[in-house]
Scaffold this active site. Structure first.
Site, PDB file in Angstrom:
ATOM      1  N   LYS A  59      35.973  41.201  34.677  1.00  0.00           N
ATOM      2  CA  LYS A  59      35.309  41.817  35.821  1.00  0.00           C
ATOM      3  C   LYS A  59      33.889  41.272  35.954  1.00  0.00           C
ATOM      4  O   LYS A  59      33.169  41.114  34.962  1.00  0.00           O
ATOM      5  CB  LYS A  59      35.276  43.337  35.630  1.00  0.00           C
ATOM      6  N   SER A 113      36.338  50.905  40.206  1.00  0.00           N
ATOM      7  CA  SER A 113      35.650  49.707  40.651  1.00  0.00           C
ATOM      8  C   SER A 113      36.209  48.416  40.066  1.00  0.00           C
ATOM      9  O   SER A 113      35.771  47.324  40.422  1.00  0.00           O
ATOM     10  CB  SER A 113      34.165  49.817  40.300  1.00  0.00           C
ATOM     11  N   SER A 163      36.902  53.904  36.577  1.00  0.00           N
ATOM     12  CA  SER A 163      36.985  52.584  37.205  1.00  0.00           C
ATOM     13  C   SER A 163      37.993  51.614  36.625  1.00  0.00           C
ATOM     14  O   SER A 163      38.247  50.580  37.230  1.00  0.00           O
ATOM     15  CB  SER A 163      35.603  51.921  37.204  1.00  0.00           C
TER      16      SER A 163
END
Length: 469
Positions: free
Chosen positions: A80, A156, A180
């Site tokens: 990420k 996220s 997330s």
């Protein structure tokens, strides 16, 4: 090559050992898959094909000599774009971050992957600074659901979830400050674990403080346990990192659930309205846990919705992460992020400490709850994926993403391990997740119970097929 993208990391490694395929072939397949899915789902901010193939060739030579470097030598992985990765800009979904930085350091979890020979194929999308439960940003646009591109992938860590679901590498590193990794895992039909806080070191420290965890996003629980055996070790750069675990998580997977005391809370005592399809799928999975020998009791933890305290902590963190920005840079921010930053900057120290008090009381109550129960089971999400590009479902009446994530953020406040396990789909084919929560430091129990669901075929590691395949 498409068959290689269907495989878990455990199966890939087994094939390397037996000479059935090699890291170069697996990496090339993952890169081709990433390039194929990118136009439709937008899972990546950057692909690093040349570097990945160079690392894969080095790995292949080590395997040829019978000298693999570590537990993940030659496995394609993604990261990420919140976590530092040496040689690659980490822009955190923001136009306010200057890409011309030094970028000469790995985050602890990324460093451990590098030490174990993993092959980095790309950085995945995130909302700006990971601030919300869906994945879109002014920098990289909207990340879409792999099962239905008109829907959100969640967030996220939505890019990581979409990449894993569609076969662009079996392993990804995500971050979780309020759900997330679990939110997009539930929406995209993969497995994700938010470990006990401090189990996976984090550096630089998150502006969201001790709400923020790093965790594995994978095809199944066995892959997550393998990844945790790599990343779940202390790093001197994180003063809050835990000491090394007692033993490999992979060694504890086969224990099953027989004799475990499981609390099943379908709606947190009626506080949460859950879609009927979600409720049915989760209940069926819980019934299977009972059939496997767990002692299941339908009951609720002693908690009230801590959303206002969470907002105080979360919005203050957002204000902190953007504090250094000038007026021009602030104009570049996601409007929703700009709004919560302004609110976060207005909290007093006493208001912040009052939120900490709520958090400590919540942790105490959950600690006592786990004196009686080994595991808590809830839906991961009360709903399946909604329209892409929106922070909240249309017509929901919610103002912020926390309105539709009531099962996830409380357990960031308590720092407990929590995982999302795919246990079915609704009538539209949209995935449904079950959440497993254990007491702090009992990540092994979460992984063990999740693995039992996979072994019983309640959870599925089947890859989502992209449109047209």
């Amino acid at each position: 090559m498409s068959e290689l993208t269907d495989l878990t990391a455990v199966r890939l490694l087994d094939g390397y050992r037996k000479g059935e395929w090699g890291p170069v072939e697996a990496t090339r397949a993952a890169l081709e898959r990433a390039e194929a899915i990118q136009p439709e789902v937008n899972a990546f901010v950057r692909l690093t094909a040349e570097e990945a193939l160079d690392r894969a060739r080095e790995s292949e030579e080590r395997w040829r000599r019978g000298e693999p470097r570590g537990l993940l030598d030659g496995v394609p992985v993604t990261v990420k774009d919140i976590l530092l990765q040496r040689g690659a800009p980490t822009l955190r979904g923001s136009r306010a971050v200057d890409p011309a930085g030094r970028w000469d350091e790995d985050a602890p979890s990324v460093a451990r992957l590098r030490e174990h020979g993993a092959v980095f194929i790309g950085k995945t999308t995130t909302p700006e600074f990971g601030w919300k439960g869906v994945t879109d940003s002014p920098l990289s646009g909207i990340t879409r659901n792999p099962c239905d591109p008109s829907r959100t992938a969640g967030g996220s860590s939505g890019g990581s979830a979409a990449a894993v679901a569609l076969g662009a590498g079996p392993l990804s590193l995500g971050t979780d400050g309020g759900g997330s990794v679990r939110i997009p895992a539930s929406f995209c039909g993969i497995f994700a674990l938010k470990p006990t806080y401090g189990r996976v070191p984090l550096y630089p420290a998150s502006a969201f403080g001790t709400l923020a965890h790093v965790g594995p996003m994978t095809r199944d629980a066995a892959d997550a346990a393998l990844l945790m055996d790599v990343i779940g070790h202390p790093d001197s750069r994180d003063w809050s990192a835990l000491s090394a675990p007692a033993g490999p998580y992979t060694d504890g997977l086969a224990g099953g659930v027989r004799g475990l005391r499981v609390a099943y809370s379908p709606s947190l005592g009626g506080q949460v309205a859950v879609q009927p399809a979600v409720a049915r799928a989760v209940r069926r999975a819980v019934e299977r846990l009972a059939e496997l020998g767990a002692y299941v009791t339908e009951t609720d933890p002693d908690l009230t919705d801590p959303v206002e305290a969470f907002h105080t902590l979360w919005f203050s963190g957002a204000a902190r992460v953007t504090q250094h920005l000038g007026p021009h840079q602030r104009e570049l921010l996601d409007p929703g992020l700009r709004e919560i930053c302004a609110r976060g900057a207005r909290y007093s120290a006493l208001e912040y400490l009052a939120a900490v008090d709520v958090r400590m009381d919540l942790g105490r109550r959950m600690g006592r709850f786990h004196d009686t129960y080994d595991l808590l089971v809830t839906p991961t999400m009360p709903l399946t994926a909604f329209e892409a590009g929106a922070e909240v479902p249309k017509g929901s009446g919610h103002r912020r993403w926390t309105g539709w994530t009531p099962f996830t953020y409380p357990f960031n406040m308590t720092q407990q391990p929590a995982a999302s396990v795919p246990v079915g789909a609704d009538a539209d084919g949209l995935p449904i997740g079950l959440q497993l929560v254990a007491a702090r430091h009992r990540d092994d129990l979460v992984l063990r119970a999740a693995h039992a669901l996979y072994e019983a075929r309640v959870a599925s590691a089947g890859r989502v097929r992209p449109s047209g395949s």
